[in-house]
Design a protein around this motif. Structure first.
Motif, PDB file in Angstrom:
ATOM      1  N   LYS A 117       0.864  -1.187   0.000  1.00  0.00           N
ATOM      2  CA  LYS A 117       0.000   0.000   0.000  1.00  0.00           C
ATOM      3  C   LYS A 117       0.897   1.233   0.000  1.00  0.00           C
ATOM      4  O   LYS A 117       1.744   1.394   0.873  1.00  0.00           O
ATOM      5  CB  LYS A 117      -0.898  -0.028   1.238  1.00  0.00           C
ATOM      6  CG  LYS A 117      -1.764   1.182   1.406  1.00  0.00           C
ATOM      7  CD  LYS A 117      -2.936   1.153   0.465  1.00  0.00           C
ATOM      8  CE  LYS A 117      -3.912   2.261   0.823  1.00  0.00           C
ATOM      9  NZ  LYS A 117      -4.451   2.933  -0.313  1.00  0.00           N
ATOM     10  N   CYS A 171      -2.958   8.108   2.780  1.00  0.00           N
ATOM     11  CA  CYS A 171      -4.095   7.346   3.307  1.00  0.00           C
ATOM     12  C   CYS A 171      -5.380   8.150   3.093  1.00  0.00           C
ATOM     13  O   CYS A 171      -5.515   9.248   3.617  1.00  0.00           O
ATOM     14  CB  CYS A 171      -3.869   7.051   4.785  1.00  0.00           C
ATOM     15  SG  CYS A 171      -5.202   6.148   5.580  1.00  0.00           S
ATOM     16  N   TYR A 196      -7.425   1.345   6.525  1.00  0.00           N
ATOM     17  CA  TYR A 196      -6.972   0.055   5.994  1.00  0.00           C
ATOM     18  C   TYR A 196      -6.101  -0.646   7.024  1.00  0.00           C
ATOM     19  O   TYR A 196      -5.697  -0.069   8.025  1.00  0.00           O
ATOM     20  CB  TYR A 196      -6.250   0.210   4.661  1.00  0.00           C
ATOM     21  CG  TYR A 196      -4.938   0.959   4.686  1.00  0.00           C
ATOM     22  CD1 TYR A 196      -3.724   0.288   4.873  1.00  0.00           C
ATOM     23  CD2 TYR A 196      -4.897   2.329   4.485  1.00  0.00           C
ATOM     24  CE1 TYR A 196      -2.520   0.969   4.870  1.00  0.00           C
ATOM     25  CE2 TYR A 196      -3.704   3.020   4.479  1.00  0.00           C
ATOM     26  CZ  TYR A 196      -2.518   2.337   4.670  1.00  0.00           C
ATOM     27  OH  TYR A 196      -1.329   3.023   4.672  1.00  0.00           O
ATOM     28  N   TYR A 228      -4.616   1.659  10.051  1.00  0.00           N
ATOM     29  CA  TYR A 228      -4.371   3.038   9.607  1.00  0.00           C
ATOM     30  C   TYR A 228      -5.686   3.766   9.364  1.00  0.00           C
ATOM     31  O   TYR A 228      -6.632   3.177   8.830  1.00  0.00           O
ATOM     32  CB  TYR A 228      -3.596   3.037   8.279  1.00  0.00           C
ATOM     33  CG  TYR A 228      -2.182   2.547   8.377  1.00  0.00           C
ATOM     34  CD1 TYR A 228      -1.130   3.436   8.551  1.00  0.00           C
ATOM     35  CD2 TYR A 228      -1.892   1.187   8.294  1.00  0.00           C
ATOM     36  CE1 TYR A 228       0.188   2.994   8.628  1.00  0.00           C
ATOM     37  CE2 TYR A 228      -0.585   0.729   8.380  1.00  0.00           C
ATOM     38  CZ  TYR A 228       0.441   1.636   8.541  1.00  0.00           C
ATOM     39  OH  TYR A 228       1.731   1.186   8.627  1.00  0.00           O
ATOM     40  N   LEU A 278       2.437   9.093   5.032  1.00  0.00           N
ATOM     41  CA  LEU A 278       1.131   8.587   4.603  1.00  0.00           C
ATOM     42  C   LEU A 278      -0.012   9.532   4.941  1.00  0.00           C
ATOM     43  O   LEU A 278      -1.135   9.335   4.486  1.00  0.00           O
ATOM     44  CB  LEU A 278       0.848   7.232   5.259  1.00  0.00           C
ATOM     45  CG  LEU A 278       1.844   6.122   4.994  1.00  0.00           C
ATOM     46  CD1 LEU A 278       1.512   4.906   5.849  1.00  0.00           C
ATOM     47  CD2 LEU A 278       1.854   5.765   3.521  1.00  0.00           C
ATOM     48  N   ALA A 312      -1.361   9.651   7.898  1.00  0.00           N
ATOM     49  CA  ALA A 312      -2.249   8.702   8.565  1.00  0.00           C
ATOM     50  C   ALA A 312      -1.812   8.466  10.005  1.00  0.00           C
ATOM     51  O   ALA A 312      -0.633   8.584  10.331  1.00  0.00           O
ATOM     52  CB  ALA A 312      -2.238   7.376   7.821  1.00  0.00           C
TER      53      ALA A 312
END
Length: 116
Positions: A25, A29, A33, A59, A101, A103
């Motif tokens: 991934k 974000c 997930y 996350y 990210l 996140a």
């Protein structure tokens, strides 16, 4: 692949979670997930079994921090279906903000014993 990891992945996917193996991934974000990581195996002390640890990382986007703990609890509830094959160690990290990210992340550790 690892059959315990596979079952955990399938269980979360079937429960509607967006789930990934480590390092697959990428990018910012945009929705919650989960990432499942095999942390390695060693021989369990005093018994004829091996012990494998798994980290389940949850996350949520930057703007949804208030949902992080509820999301983690829903992941734990889904993985409860795999007990006693996959058992929580009751080790959970504090939340962590990942600037790359955008996140927030929190992780939960699980273990699996396998007879030699």
């Amino acid at each position: 692949m690892n059959p315990v990891w596979d079952k955990a992945f399938k269980t979360l996917a079937e429960e509607g979670f967006d789930v990934y193996p480590p390092t697959t991934k990428t990018g910012t974000c945009k929705a919650p997930y989960v990432v499942i990581k095999d942390e390695g195996t060693n021989r369990a002390d005093g018994i004829s079994s091996t012990l494998t640890y798994y980290t389940v990382m949850c996350y949520v986007p930057l703007s949804r921090y208030s949902e992080l703990y509820e999301y983690k609890e829903s992941v734990k509830k889904a993985l409860k279906a795999l007990e006693p094959m996959l058992m929580p160690t009751h080790y959970e990290t504090p939340s962590f903000y990942d600037d790359t990210l955008k996140a927030h992340m929190i992780s939960v550790q699980y273990r699996n014993y396998r007879k030699l």
